[in-house]
Design a protein around this motif. Structure first.
Motif, PDB file in Angstrom:
ATOM      1  N   GLY A  52       5.929  25.359 -23.811  1.00 27.24           N
ATOM      2  CA  GLY A  52       5.522  24.098 -23.036  1.00 27.24           C
ATOM      3  C   GLY A  52       4.218  24.379 -21.938  1.00 27.24           C
ATOM      4  N   VAL A  53       3.989  23.531 -21.181  1.00 25.92           N
ATOM      5  CA  VAL A  53       2.766  23.823 -20.072  1.00 25.92           C
ATOM      6  C   VAL A  53       3.412  23.540 -18.562  1.00 25.92           C
ATOM      7  CG1 VAL A  53       0.926  23.605 -21.697  1.00 25.92           C
ATOM      8  CG2 VAL A  53       1.855  21.691 -20.316  1.00 25.92           C
ATOM      9  N   PRO A  54       2.919  24.116 -17.780  1.00 24.93           N
ATOM     10  CA  PRO A  54       3.516  23.548 -16.133  1.00 24.93           C
ATOM     11  C   PRO A  54       2.703  22.392 -15.973  1.00 24.93           C
ATOM     12  CG  PRO A  54       1.681  25.298 -16.172  1.00 24.93           C
ATOM     13  CD  PRO A  54       1.979  25.154 -17.510  1.00 24.93           C
ATOM     14  N   LEU A  55       3.346  21.548 -15.141  1.00 22.90           N
ATOM     15  CA  LEU A  55       2.984  20.293 -14.843  1.00 22.90           C
ATOM     16  C   LEU A  55       3.073  20.005 -13.254  1.00 22.90           C
ATOM     17  CD1 LEU A  55       3.823  17.546 -17.540  1.00 22.90           C
ATOM     18  CD2 LEU A  55       1.606  18.405 -16.970  1.00 22.90           C
ATOM     19  N   LEU A  56       2.042  19.012 -12.761  1.00 22.36           N
ATOM     20  CA  LEU A  56       2.204  18.531 -11.571  1.00 22.36           C
ATOM     21  C   LEU A  56       3.044  16.975 -11.759  1.00 22.36           C
ATOM     22  CD1 LEU A  56       1.551  18.360  -8.237  1.00 22.36           C
ATOM     23  CD2 LEU A  56      -0.172  16.822  -9.079  1.00 22.36           C
ATOM     24  N   TYR A  57       3.974  16.841 -11.227  1.00 21.15           N
ATOM     25  CA  TYR A  57       4.776  15.484 -11.295  1.00 21.15           C
ATOM     26  C   TYR A  57       4.313  14.714  -9.892  1.00 21.15           C
ATOM     27  CZ  TYR A  57       7.335  16.798 -15.648  1.00 21.15           C
ATOM     28  OH  TYR A  57       7.593  17.238 -16.792  1.00 21.15           O
ATOM     29  N   TYR A  58       4.028  13.317  -9.843  1.00 21.99           N
ATOM     30  CA  TYR A  58       3.807  12.610  -8.904  1.00 21.99           C
ATOM     31  C   TYR A  58       4.364  11.296  -8.944  1.00 21.99           C
ATOM     32  CZ  TYR A  58      -0.490  11.012 -10.603  1.00 21.99           C
ATOM     33  OH  TYR A  58      -1.381  10.282 -11.363  1.00 21.99           O
ATOM     34  N   ASN A  59       4.490  10.517  -7.804  1.00 22.69           N
ATOM     35  CA  ASN A  59       4.756   9.304  -7.759  1.00 22.69           C
ATOM     36  C   ASN A  59       3.696   8.251  -7.410  1.00 22.69           C
ATOM     37  OD1 ASN A  59       5.913   6.890  -7.466  1.00 22.69           O
ATOM     38  ND2 ASN A  59       7.306   7.480  -5.801  1.00 22.69           N
ATOM     39  N   LYS A  60       3.132   7.361  -8.541  1.00 25.96           N
ATOM     40  CA  LYS A  60       1.925   6.704  -8.319  1.00 25.96           C
ATOM     41  C   LYS A  60       2.214   5.591  -7.208  1.00 25.96           C
ATOM     42  CE  LYS A  60       0.500   7.100 -13.091  1.00 25.96           C
ATOM     43  NZ  LYS A  60       0.470   6.363 -14.533  1.00 25.96           N
ATOM     44  N   LEU A  61       3.472   5.075  -7.116  1.00 26.41           N
ATOM     45  CA  LEU A  61       3.538   4.176  -5.895  1.00 26.41           C
ATOM     46  C   LEU A  61       3.237   4.606  -4.712  1.00 26.41           C
ATOM     47  CD1 LEU A  61       7.077   2.729  -7.120  1.00 26.41           C
ATOM     48  CD2 LEU A  61       4.716   2.183  -7.739  1.00 26.41           C
ATOM     49  N   ASP A  62       3.695   5.962  -4.368  1.00 25.88           N
ATOM     50  CA  ASP A  62       3.245   6.695  -2.801  1.00 25.88           C
ATOM     51  C   ASP A  62       1.811   6.772  -2.828  1.00 25.88           C
ATOM     52  OD1 ASP A  62       5.815   6.741  -2.592  1.00 25.88           O
ATOM     53  OD2 ASP A  62       5.821   8.906  -2.548  1.00 25.88           O
ATOM     54  N   PHE A  63       1.084   7.086  -4.061  1.00 22.62           N
ATOM     55  CA  PHE A  63      -0.491   7.162  -3.901  1.00 22.62           C
ATOM     56  C   PHE A  63      -1.168   5.957  -3.458  1.00 22.62           C
ATOM     57  CE2 PHE A  63      -2.374  11.142  -6.049  1.00 22.62           C
ATOM     58  CZ  PHE A  63      -1.046  12.012  -5.783  1.00 22.62           C
ATOM     59  N   SER A  64      -0.561   4.883  -4.295  1.00 21.31           N
ATOM     60  CA  SER A  64      -1.337   3.389  -3.754  1.00 21.31           C
ATOM     61  C   SER A  64      -1.067   3.014  -2.709  1.00 21.31           C
ATOM     62  CB  SER A  64      -0.544   2.370  -4.890  1.00 21.31           C
ATOM     63  OG  SER A  64      -0.823   2.899  -6.268  1.00 21.31           O
ATOM     64  N   GLU A  65       0.319   3.509  -2.084  1.00 23.87           N
ATOM     65  CA  GLU A  65       0.881   2.921  -0.832  1.00 23.87           C
ATOM     66  C   GLU A  65      -0.078   3.232   0.458  1.00 23.87           C
ATOM     67  OE1 GLU A  65       4.949   4.295   0.524  1.00 23.87           O
ATOM     68  OE2 GLU A  65       3.761   4.544   2.520  1.00 23.87           O
TER      69      GLU A  65
END
Lengths: 285, 315, 459
Positions: C156-169
């Motif tokens: 597998g590969v390492p990943l950044l997970y993020y919450n798109k809703l917060d970004f929009s906010e």
């Protein structure tokens, strides 16, 4: 029927208040002690999304009984529990026999080196398993016992802890009893079986419970000495179900609840022993 | 010195020995008889406890290759370097703190629960089952339960904190809270056992003793001090000796909750032994620590037996 | 007491009888399967997969057993990576090892050094087994001294997970995750929310103190972790992770914590804490691996949480390649078993690595196929359709270069060195220690460990 006087009323009120208070204290304390277990049961019935809800769910309003089926489907948990049961049962019986014998010697016999031998028994509790597990594994391998019930049980058939526990209890049995038994022509073995053991039911029950738990909860040792599916034990099954991701936590908890059931049943069974085992008159003999 | 004097001096103890000989023989006889009772246990212990222990002592004198095989003989060098190292001292200190945080509170709470459950009330056995229920959980399961409760994001403890308007605490990753949090888990885990054993001890106290004390007008408190405690002392002695020994062996909860962290704040000696033995496969270094731990606990136990058991009251 | 004891004895007797019965049931299958011509070679396969991955691996083995007659594979779960290694080491002492084991990358060099592994390269060379459909770097990742030892299987590969809703906010483009640590910091400044007392309500990112991320950062930046070409041109004798990229990484994490932009979830022994912090709104971003993707989508997106997950490459030191490399487990054949069992193990490996099984394994476990053609098969395609977020990690995996820098280190005492790095991370993140000092000390300690290992190895 006459009216209770004011004094009787106050008395009765006091008694009831006293009861209420005692039960209140018991309930609060029991609530605190049992709470983590309660939450485990709740978690075992939540869906994988509500298990990480915020605020945390304190009651499974929509119980997911399916979690239990999934847990039983993924690994042969029943088969594993059977093995654990056999393993724990053999260990308990073995430990009761060996430690009752040894404790009798420490409590009722006078012989040179008694303190030394007693401390030697106790010292068995002090050897970290981290260093004994590999040599013991090699011993089992040399005996060609891998994947067998011997491997799972024989190393645990004696217990320093149990010997200590029973010795402590045997020491509270009055010497006069031994003397009286001797007059009746009882030898040591008969005295042990017909007088000492019946007087020690509560402690024997405690020891049985403890030995069973220890055996039931073993993980690394059974993992090491078994490879065959049909020799593996319940804790290995639990480890295999314990997912690394968030979405399997409810299944893990369901499996946990299943695996704890035999212990709870045993607790209820032996509870009566612990309660009734030693009543006031028993000691007077 | 005169030769005859010396001979006489030598002869005297000989006579003494000769006089004691029958006694000795009786002693050996008695030991032999006692051994009949002890042999079953001793055989198991010899094969599965003392043999590995001696092997550990032996391995301490050797280096280990990276795959766990015995390497070069280094005499006492390994013992010296490991036992004088900073990290060993640190884990010793953490082990001591851990024992302090778990043993006395565990006994006191177990005693409190047992006293509560020793009342004669309808339905008391239900409470007894509830109080002893923590024994139904294994170390792994209890640790998982507490891992959830202590979780900084979804744990209930933090929920209560937030509701009370307090900042969240990341219990297991906080330098100051990690050891107390692991200790609390341990106390809870062992509570059921302490309760069962102490309750069994309480039940063994004859009712007449209480009654006669009350007839003499003793208060509840004085009954507790003068009847309950002395008669319970064999049990409490047992719980404290065993509790101490087990505290020094605690591993599973630390492995699951903190893995010795943060910053070794919860690295007790057995955890350090585990890391050396099964992460580095350096059995030599692990053995040295194990032998040291064994001797330490043995010393502590002997002290407890010497000093505590004198105060223990056997009927 | 007597009654309880008697019932206990009865229970055990009953259980034993049932247990023996169970064994008998298993037997006839063997008898039926053995025809006079072809003898069945039975091999044991040790693995560490749990939960749904356990299902996936067991059903693969079952299918293999039913599709051919010559080999019967028995899977045996051996605890987590550490416990499996412990058990393997205990068995190595007697030579009574299984034919096939499934081990993490961290043990590669140590296993090679132990001399108990049979390189799969021997079988590849003998049969002219075609590797052209394999991802080059997955092969190179487990190649030591020009020989492929373990066959890559659970990568597998390492990943950044993020919450798109917060970004929009907060007015950030929800389709643009931060591409490096500097941008991550700027984003976090916008994302962070505090209460009136200054306590963090929502952090930019939840940091996981996993030592793996130092390897990821260096691979992404094109730097070495240890000398001698990351231990791939010759045995590593010292670490070089304390160069400028490593220092910048440590400093960045340290400062984000000190400035109140990030929270630490510690070593994250349950693997889920960072994602839970994101799920409950304590942080907008978090780090994990592609293996967690399905559960993130299932729980955070499809659950009742206010999360719309997005994924990005792990933000590295500015000026990097944007491709953080890979990690994962591989299949090892051990020499302790008779030749026919080793051959049988190789047969099973070949079968597992066929595109069809690779696609099935991907769909069942979330591990990325190492066969390029597997991605086009229906099983893989439908998994991607169900979890479109998989497109990014697949691209990151396939595009990452096969250079020694990107492949990461080969190191005998890798576990110990990771432990040292993890402690250094804790020192600077939890303990507020100066990041340069922490990393320098870690390098010195790691060098001692390597020197000690190499000496004990007798080199």
């Amino acid at each position: 029927m006459d009216l209770p006087t004011a004094r009787q009323g106050v008395e009765r009120y006091r008694r009831w208040a006293g009861y209420a208070l005692r039960y209140a204290v018991l309930l609060v304390v029991a609530g605190i002690v049992v709470f983590p277990i309660y939450m485990t049961v709740v978690n075992s019935l939540l869906s994988s999304t509500s298990i990480i809800a915020w605020p945390p769910e304190l009651f499974p309003f929509d119980p997911q009984w399916d979690n239990f089926r999934k847990a039983l489907d993924e690994v042969p948990l029943m088969r594993y529990m059977l093995n654990s049961l056999i393993m724990a049962g053999v260990i308990v019986i073995g430990q009761l026999v060996t430690s009752a014998l040894a404790a009798y010697a420490f409590a009722f016999l006078r012989f040179p080196g008694r303190t030394f031998l007693f401390i030697l028994f106790l010292s068995t509790l002090m050897v970290p398993w981290e260093v004994s597990i590999v040599p013991n594994f090699q011993t089992i391998q040399r005996l060609d016992w891998l994947d067998s019930y011997q491997a799972l049980t024989v190393p645990f058939l004696a217990t320093g802890l149990g010997t200590f526990l029973l010795r402590q209890h045997f020491l509270t049995i009055p010497q006069e009893l031994r003397d009286a038994a001797a007059i009746d022509g009882y030898g040591h073995i008969r005295f042990l079986i017909f007088v000492v053991l019946p007087l020690s039911r509560a402690v024997l029950a405690a020891l049985a419970v403890f030995g069973f738990l220890q055996a039931w909860n073993q993980y690394l040792w059974p993992l090491l000495v078994t490879n065959e599916e049909n020799m593996r034990t319940v804790q290995i099954g639990l480890a295999a179900l314990r997912g690394r991701e968030v979405d399997t936590f409810n299944i893990t908890m369901a499996a946990t609840v299943i695996s704890a059931l035999p212990i709870l049943i045993m607790l209820v069974l032996f509870q009566r022993q612990l309660v009734r085992g030693l009543t006031a008159g028993a000691l007077k003999g | 010195m005169d030769a005859t004097d010396a001979a006489a001096n030598q002869r005297l103890p000989l006579i003494a020995v000769a006089r004691r000989l029958p006694q000795r023989l009786r002693g050996i006889n008695r030991l032999g008889f006692a051994l009949i009772f002890l042999i079953p246990s001793l055989v198991i212990f010899g094969a599965f406890v003392f043999y590995p222990l001696l092997k550990a002592v032996y391995l301490g004198f050797y280096e280990t290759d990276p795959f766990g095989n015995q390497g070069d003989f280094v005499a006492l060098d390994q013992y010296r370097t490991v036992l004088t190292s900073e990290s060993f001292r640190h884990s010793l200190w953490i082990t001591f703190l851990f024992a302090l945080y778990t043993v006395p509170p565990g006994i006191l709470l177990g005693l409190a629960l047992a006293l509560l459950a020793n009342q004669k009330l309808p339905g008391i056995s239900i409470f007894r089952i509830m109080f002893s229920s923590t024994v139904a959980t294994s170390v792994a399961v209890a640790s998982l339960m507490w891992l959830t409760l202590l979780n900084p994001s979804v744990g209930l403890l933090n929920y209560f904190l937030v509701e009370a308007g307090q900042p969240r605490i990341d219990w297991l990753n906080d330098l100051d809270w990690a050891l107390p949090a692991v200790s609390a888990t341990t106390v809870w885990l062992n509570l059921g056992l302490a309760f069962i054993v102490i309750l069994a001890g309480l039940q063994a106290i004859p009712e007449e003793l209480y009654e006669s004390a009350r007839v003499e007008g003793a208060s509840d408190l004085s009954v507790f001090w003068h009847v309950t405690l002395p008669l319970l002392s064999p049990t409490l002695f047992f719980v404290s000796v065993v509790g101490t020994i087990l505290a020094f062996q605690s591993f599973g909860q630390i492995h699951i909750l903190t893995r010795g962290g943060p910053l070794d704040a919860t690295t007790v000696i057995v955890y350090s032994i585990w890391q050396d033995a099964f992460q580095r496969f350096d059995y030599g270094v692990a053995s040295v620590q194990a032998v040291a731990l064994f001797l330490l606990v043995l010393g502590l136990t002997v002290i407890q037996i010497r000093f505590l058991e004198r105060r223990v009251f056997y009927q | 007491m007597k009654k309880v004891l008697i019932s206990l004895v009865l229970l055990i007797v009953a259980a034993s009888v049932a247990a023996c019965g169970g064994e008998d049931e298993g037997e006839p299958a063997d008898g039926d399967g053995s025809t006079p011509t072809a003898r069945v070679v039975e091999i044991t396969f040790w693995h560490s997969e749990v939960a749904s991955n356990l299902d996936a691996i067991q059903s693969l083995a079952r299918r293999f057993n039913s599709e051919q007659d010559g080999v019967k594979v028995k899977t045996a779960f051996q605890g987590n990576d550490e416990e499996a290694m412990l058990k393997l080491t205990a068995f190595l002492g007697s030579g009574d090892v299984p034919a096939l084991v499934y081990l993490a990358e961290v043990d590669t060099q140590r296993l090679v050094d132990s001399g108990v592994a049979r390189p799969v390269q021997e079988f590849i060379d003998r049969e002219d087994y075609d590797l052209s459909d394999f991802d080059e770097k997955a092969i190179q990742y487990y190649t030591v001294d020009g020989e492929l030892y373990g066959m890559p299987f659970g990568v597998g590969v390492p990943l950044l997970y993020y919450n798109k809703l917060d970004f929009s906010e907060v007015g950030l483009d929800p389709e643009q995750p931060p591409k490096d640590l500097e941008v991550m910091r700027v984003f976090s400044q916008k994302l962070v929310k505090r209460d009136s007392l200054g306590n963090i309500l929502r952090a930019g990112i939840a940091l996981v103190l996993m030592p793996w991320f130092l390897e990821v950062i260096l691979a992404e930046h094109g730097d070495f972790y240890v000398n001698n070409g990351n231990g791939r041109e010759g045995r590593a004798t010292e670490v070089v992770f304390d160069g400028s990229a490593g220092q910048a990484f440590f400093r960045s994490w340290h400062e984000m914590i000190e400035e109140g932009l990030a929270i630490s979830v510690g070593r994250n022994p349950s693997y889920a804490d960072a994602l839970l912090a994101m799920g409950t709104g304590r942080a907008t971003m978090s780090l994990s691996s592609s293996g967690a993707l399905r559960s993130v989508v299932d729980v955070l997106e499809r659950g009742e949480m206010d999360v719309e997950p997005g994924v990005g490459a792990v933000p590295g030191v500015p000026g990097g390649t944007g491709l953080p490399g890979m990690a994962g487990r591989s299949l090892w054949i051990l020499t302790g078993r008779p030749e026919e069992e080793q051959e049988a193990a190789w047969k099973f490996i070949k079968w597992l690595l066929e595109p069809e099984q690779q696609a099935e394994w991907f769909a069942g476990s979330g591990y990325l196929p190492v066969r390029i053609s597997a991605y086009d098969l229906p099983a893989a395609q439908s998994a991607i359709a169900e979890y479109p977020l998989f497109r990014l990690p697949i691209d990151l995996f396939l595009e990452a270069p096969s250079t020694p820098e990107s492949l990461g280190p080969l190191l005998g005492p890798f576990r110990d060195v990771r432990e040292v790095v993890a402690t250094a991370m804790e020192e600077t993140v939890v303990g507020s220690r100066d990041p340069t000092e922490a990393l320098d000390d870690a390098a010195a300690e790691a060098n001692e460990i390597i020197e000690n290992y190499n000496r004990r190895l007798g080199e």
